[in-house]
Design an enzyme around this catalytic site. Structure first.
Site, PDB file in Angstrom:
ATOM      1  N   ASP A  90      37.371 -42.098 -36.735  1.00 42.85           N
ATOM      2  CA  ASP A  90      36.031 -42.166 -36.150  1.00 42.85           C
ATOM      3  C   ASP A  90      34.911 -41.787 -37.118  1.00 42.85           C
ATOM      4  O   ASP A  90      33.822 -41.387 -36.693  1.00 42.85           O
ATOM      5  CB  ASP A  90      35.981 -41.315 -34.881  1.00 42.85           C
ATOM      6  CG  ASP A  90      36.703 -42.020 -33.732  1.00 42.85           C
ATOM      7  OD1 ASP A  90      36.572 -43.255 -33.627  1.00 42.85           O
ATOM      8  OD2 ASP A  90      37.398 -41.350 -32.958  1.00 42.85           O
ATOM      9  N   ASP A 151      38.555 -48.880 -29.495  1.00 40.84           N
ATOM     10  CA  ASP A 151      37.378 -48.064 -29.833  1.00 40.84           C
ATOM     11  C   ASP A 151      37.039 -48.171 -31.322  1.00 40.84           C
ATOM     12  O   ASP A 151      35.893 -48.012 -31.725  1.00 40.84           O
ATOM     13  CB  ASP A 151      37.585 -46.577 -29.530  1.00 40.84           C
ATOM     14  CG  ASP A 151      38.592 -46.280 -28.442  1.00 40.84           C
ATOM     15  OD1 ASP A 151      39.335 -47.181 -28.029  1.00 40.84           O
ATOM     16  OD2 ASP A 151      38.654 -45.123 -28.015  1.00 40.84           O
TER      17      ASP A 151
HETATM   18  N1  GLY Z   1      36.723 -43.226 -28.310  1.00 45.18           N
HETATM   19  C1  GLY Z   1      37.356 -42.556 -27.259  1.00 45.18           C
HETATM   20  C2  GLY Z   1      36.710 -42.764 -25.932  1.00 45.18           C
HETATM   21  O1  GLY Z   1      35.888 -43.612 -25.741  1.00 45.18           O
HETATM   22  O2  GLY Z   1      37.051 -42.015 -25.037  1.00 45.18           O
END
Ligand code: GLY
Length: 383
Positions: A90, A151
């Site tokens: 991330d 994601d």
């Molecule tokens: N990226 C993790 C979520 O959206 O919960």
């Protein structure tokens, strides 16, 4: 644009000021009257930390207030050490919404150095056999070298941005390969998305698609759908590859067909408990930003996507915005971090961040353009 957005902007900035005065740790969810940090036993890394810095930078850009700027600088500097962290997928969320925004909104390019380094660090998670960026790490029990998730699409903007700024095409190539793999592995024929895909990390062959935060392996987790929409539209903006545009259109079309009457999705589009289950206002806010990104690149259907974005925003403002905050608070209510993990009915820092990003697009297209280099698709839209 509608006065309702001006009022919501005022409240959002006021709430951000209250939060700045009280914040001690990077926040994730607002419940029991206070911001709570990320639950470290449930989620690896610091994936939410950039949303708080993003809120502060946008609030500063709207107001020019020096205390908001000092706060934004301070919290951004606290993230700099993450630039060499290979333990999270991330870094795009974290560094785009801290150091890249800082550089763009202050016109001080020195902020970019850490973000460029973070982009190179992110590429270390690329598996060239499966052509995907790895999501989570093995945790001692689960073997996750072959796992990617939807994601991750939101982290590709950092790679594209860094590629443009450094001239290193490899960064953009990795983003494009990952997006192609995600499209094949995670986007279904009806325009819905699966949350995770497992590959054999040695051969790169797809083994299965699964759900992790959604209701079931065949269902569509609404925030994942929103990440995908925004991520594919952004990839199209950077690459002009037609398949990314058609994918973003299919994703947006699916969401439009499946949204409930008040246009704020339940946590999973396919939950069998609808309407007696939880909303996810954060999924709605991300969907709005994804639709605006799509409207900016899909000239033919721009008014369709921008019109839907506006209607979702009006519903968020009318039904989910906390209007009476006079102290620390989330901006939106009714987020759902993870219903399978029993984390719902709270404010979420990412719902708040994307709500303010969308308000910026609606009320100050000039600022939105400065922050994200995205041409506004809202000009000429009727009130
Ligand atoms: N990226 C993790 C979520 O959206 O919960």
């Amino acid at each position: 644009m509608a006065a309702i957005f001006d009022d919501a902007l005022k409240q959002s900035i006021e709430t951000t000021r209250y939060n700045l005065g009280a914040m001690e740790e990077f926040p994730e969810s607002f419940k029991h009257g206070a911001w709570q940090p990320i639950e470290k036993d449930r989620a690896a890394g610091h994936w939410v930390d950039g949303f708080w810095t993003g809120l502060l930078w946008l609030a500063y850009a709207h107001t020019g207030d020096s205390s908001l700027r000092t706060g934004a600088e301070d919290w951004t500097n606290r993230l700099a050490h993450m630039k060499i962290s290979t333990g999270t997928h991330d870094l795009g969320f974290i560094f785009y919404l801290s150091h890249v925004l800082a550089g763009r909104l202050t016109a001080e390019p020195a902020w970019y150095d850490n973000a460029i380094e973070a982009a190179y660090t992110l590429t270390k998670r690329f598996n060239p056999r499966g052509e995907y960026l790895q999501a989570w790490d093995d945790d001692g029990i689960r073997k996750w070298a072959g796992r990617t998730n939807i994601d991750l699409m939101m982290n590709l903007a950092l790679l594209h941005w860094a590629s443009e700024i450094t001239g290193d095409a490899r960064l953009a190539d990795i983003a494009t390969l990952h997006a192609r793999t995600s499209r094949l592995a995670l986007v279904r024929g009806d325009g819905s998305t699966a949350h995770v895909a497992d590959f054999d990390p040695n051969t790169g062959l797809l083994i299965r698609r699964e759900q992790y935060q959604g209701y079931s392996h065949d269902s569509c987790w609404s925030r994942g759908q929103a990440w995908a929409l925004y991520g594919f539209a952004t990839c199209y903006r950077y690459t002009a590859i037609p398949g990314f545009l058609s994918t973003a259109q299919a994703l947006a079309d699916y969401s439009q067909r499946r949204l409930p009457a008040d246009l704020v999705p339940f946590w999973d589009y396919d939950s069998p408990h609808i309407p007696d289950t939880y909303r996810d206002s954060s999924a709605a806010a991300v969907t709005v930003c994804g639709l605006l990104e799509l409207a900016a690149v899909d000239k033919e259907r721009a008014s369709r996507w921008a019109g839907l974005a506006k209607r979702i925003m009006i519903s968020l403002c009318e039904n989910y915005l906390i209007r009476d905050a006079t102290g620390p608070s989330s901006i939106l209510q009714d987020g759902a971090r993870s219903v399978p993990a029993n984390l719902m009915e709270h404010g979420l820092i990412y719902g708040d961040y994307y709500f303010l990003e969308a308000l910026t697009a609606f009320t100050r297209p000039d600022l939105h353009q400065r922050a994200f280099a995205v041409e506004s698709a809202l000009d000429g839209m009727s009130e």
